[in-house]
Write an enzyme that holds these catalytic residues in place. Sequence first.
Site: not given
Length: 236
Positions: A105-107
């Site tokens: 899950l992207d930053q």
Amino acid sequence: MDGIRINKFLSEAGVCSRREGDRLVSEGRVTLDGRIAVAGDKVMASQKVAVDGKEVVKVEEEIFLAFYKPRGIVCTTAAEENGEKIKNVIEYINYPKRVYPVGRLDQASEGLILLTNQGEAMERILRSRYNHEKEYFVRVDHKIEDRFLDSMSKGVPILDTVTKPCKVWKEDDFSFHIIITQGLNRQIRRMCEYFGYRVTFLRRDRVMNITLDGLKKGRYRSLTKEEILELKRELF
């Protein structure tokens, strides 16, 4: 006995998914009886496998965790990314036993991440061909038009492919919910960008039968027996 491929061995031992196992092997981080392993190696019952010098012992206890990832945390086991020190999800939760995040899950996003020591389950959750649902809440930078939602649901050309049809419904003028069955890199952000929208907030609310309900940001919990049974029914 023919043995099993080294990526499958690592998966069944709870080290990582098969794909991640291939990456570890290609990076020269896996040894087989003391020599650097190569792709396609098979592991016999009497052989010893190590990752980063630590012998791999098959796990007995099944661990499944649900974690509400805050923004800024990176979903990886690595200490660095692109040569820079990062705060990864494993260090953040500091779980006493070895677990690995299921996908990324992207930053800049927050929400549900599953962690486990069960490589085969991890593999099946990640593979888009199994069509396992992931649900998100998304807020964008300007007013949503109905044709935008309709177009999103039919498939969007990104990353040299077209996304699978998905479910999309409006929450208010600036936010919507979306259920996808893929996990392409920054998929929802790229889908929105294709139609001229910029995502200002993104939260994953559900992976298959597991939700964020009752989980505070930055905290994790073990899945219940009932949740694990349902998860396995869907996976296997």
